[in-house]
Design an enzyme around this catalytic site. Structure first.
Site, PDB file in Angstrom:
ATOM      1  CG  HIS A 160      -0.131  -0.058   2.522  1.00  0.00           C
ATOM      2  ND1 HIS A 160       0.469  -1.203   2.956  1.00  0.00           N
ATOM      3  CD2 HIS A 160       0.145   0.895   3.444  1.00  0.00           C
ATOM      4  CE1 HIS A 160       1.075  -0.959   4.107  1.00  0.00           C
ATOM      5  NE2 HIS A 160       0.907   0.305   4.422  1.00  0.00           N
ATOM      6  CB  CYS A 161       3.750   2.278   1.637  1.00  0.00           C
ATOM      7  SG  CYS A 161       2.707   2.447   3.096  1.00  0.00           S
ATOM      8  CB  ILE A 162       7.104   0.782  -1.783  1.00  0.00           C
ATOM      9  CG1 ILE A 162       7.526   0.568  -0.324  1.00  0.00           C
ATOM     10  CG2 ILE A 162       8.329   1.096  -2.638  1.00  0.00           C
ATOM     11  CD1 ILE A 162       8.084   1.808   0.336  1.00  0.00           C
TER      12      ILE A 162
ATOM     13  CG  ASP B 284       2.326   6.048   0.225  1.00  0.00           C
ATOM     14  OD1 ASP B 284       1.225   5.845  -0.318  1.00  0.00           O
ATOM     15  OD2 ASP B 284       2.589   5.700   1.385  1.00  0.00           O
TER      16      ASP B 284
END
Length: 419
Positions: free
Chosen positions: A259-261, A264
């Site tokens: 969900h991040c790398i 974001d």
């Protein structure tokens, strides 16, 4: 007020927050628009990796209740927004869930309330998007209610760091808002770190993930030329790690997931382009490199088959592990999906095994995890380790496979191929 906090969004971020707050003695309400999630939680069933059914039972014993009734928000001293911010088509965050949650709070907002946004987004969202919606009813942020941003730092599957012992960055609209939010989180988080303001707190989260994104891209690009030069990059990294300062190890792989790398850093790049009119070149180059890794792995798989005069078209490839991290069921942005699509486009029959994923959707095709792993290994033309779950004895799997391609750098069996 009958509740200390209402958590909006009961997923991988909201539930651990609710758990720690309840354990610390706060009265917690959970709000979600998904009836199945709410009903499941109230019946003691977890839907996220990091909390078991026993954890939900404990949460309920502490007085937690989940609801789809937004009027419950008015009962709380604080409201924390933990909804997802997926990537929109223009490269920025899709703020519709955040906007919807904020409007829901706005209808129940009362003087003295604390509102905190935890959803990852671009700098300025708290002040420019959330604040105007909350102020539509006449209450003023920083005067009549407190407003802050505190980036979520949940790492699903991490056995060491969780909600309580991971330092919590908090940035308020005003210094008083920061103090109010810091005092709130200080009731159930070990360390609270005040930021200068909301924009600094928003940008801190993006810097953390952009740092990882760029360094992963560095080793992914090195993996390509080290293979061509006959250099063992995995050994290179182990040697570099012996330096006690100035180096942090990152590892190549079949792509980045979660969900991040993969998501974001794009928010920061989007914000720079939209506001300043020029690209954030490091981020865009890293995205280009990391996004092409599944195709690179597929070409390497083709080369391995070609060495034995086997065509990719018509071959059977067994993929091991399709989640974005080991030992969890979370498949968000997993590189296994684009890798499988590429292999299928090249004509391969793709099978998979994952102890955490019973069925797997690839481009509208639903696959079922093989039940007899030994038989699948014996029949596959190539076995491809995509995610190294702890249940896998990688060297034993490599010894049983006709051909074994390890994208995680863990195999030591002779004859196996590594990224």
């Amino acid at each position: 007020m009958t509740a200390d906090v209402v958590v909006l969004g009961l997923g991988y971020v909201g539930l651990p927050l609710a758990q720690e707050a309840a354990r610390a003695g706060l009265s917690v309400i959970g709000f979600d628009i998904n009836d199945a999630v709410v009903n499941g939680l109230n019946e003691g069933r977890s839907h996220v990796d990091d909390l078991s059914d026993d954890d939900i039972a404990e949460l309920l014993r502490h007085g937690f209740r989940a609801t789809t009734d937004e009027s419950a928000i008015a009962e709380a001293d604080a409201a924390v927004i933990c909804v997802p911010t997926p990537l929109a088509e223009d490269g920025g965050p899709d703020l519709r869930p955040v906007i919807s949650a904020t409007r829901t709070i706005a209808r129940q907002l009362h003087p003295g309330m604390l509102v905190v946004l935890e959803s990852t987004t671009y700098p300025g969202t708290t002040e420019e998007v959330v604040r105007p919606i909350l102020e539509e009813g006449g209450l003023v942020a920083g005067r009549d209610f407190a407003l802050a941003f505190s980036p979520e730092r949940i790492d699903p599957g991490n056995p060491v760091y969780g909600m309580k012992n991971t330092p919590k960055v908090v940035g308020g609209l005003t210094p008083e808002c920061t103090d109010r939010a810091a005092a709130f989180y200080g009731r159930f988080v070990d360390t609270v770190v005040p930021a200068k303001g909301t924009r600094e707190a928003e940008t801190a989260k993006l810097l953390e993930n952009t740092y990882r994104h760029i360094n992963i891209a560095l080793v992914n690009e090195m993996a390509r030329f080290c293979h061509e030069l006959g250099i063992d990059l995995w050994n290179v990294i182990e040697m570099a790690k012996t330096k006690p300062f100035g180096f942090q190890a990152f590892y190549p792989g079949p792509g980045v997931g979660g969900h991040c790398i993969p998501i974001d850093p794009n928010y920061l790049s989007y914000n720079v382009r939209a506001r300043l009119g020029y690209p954030f070149r490091f981020v865009e180059l890293a995205q280009e490199i990391n996004a092409t890794m599944p195709a690179y792995v597929a070409r390497r798989a083709q080369d391995i088959l070609n060495e034995d005069s086997i065509a990719m078209r018509g071959s059977t490839i067994l993929m091991l592990g399709v989640t974005y991290k080991p030992d969890i069921a979370d498949q968000r942005e997993s590189p296994a999906v684009p890798l499988a699509k590429q292999l299928m486009r090249m004509g391969a029959e793709v099978r998979y095994h994952d102890p955490n994923v019973a069925t797997w959707d690839v481009n509208g095709t639903e696959l079922t995890s093989v039940t007899d792993l030994d038989e699948a290994l014996a029949s596959a033309d190539l076995t491809l380790l995509v995610q190294n779950h702890k249940t896998y004895d990688v060297d034993a799997l490599a010894a049983s496979a006709k051909r074994f391609f390890d994208t995680k750098g863990v195999v030591t069996a002779p004859g196996a191929h590594r990224l």
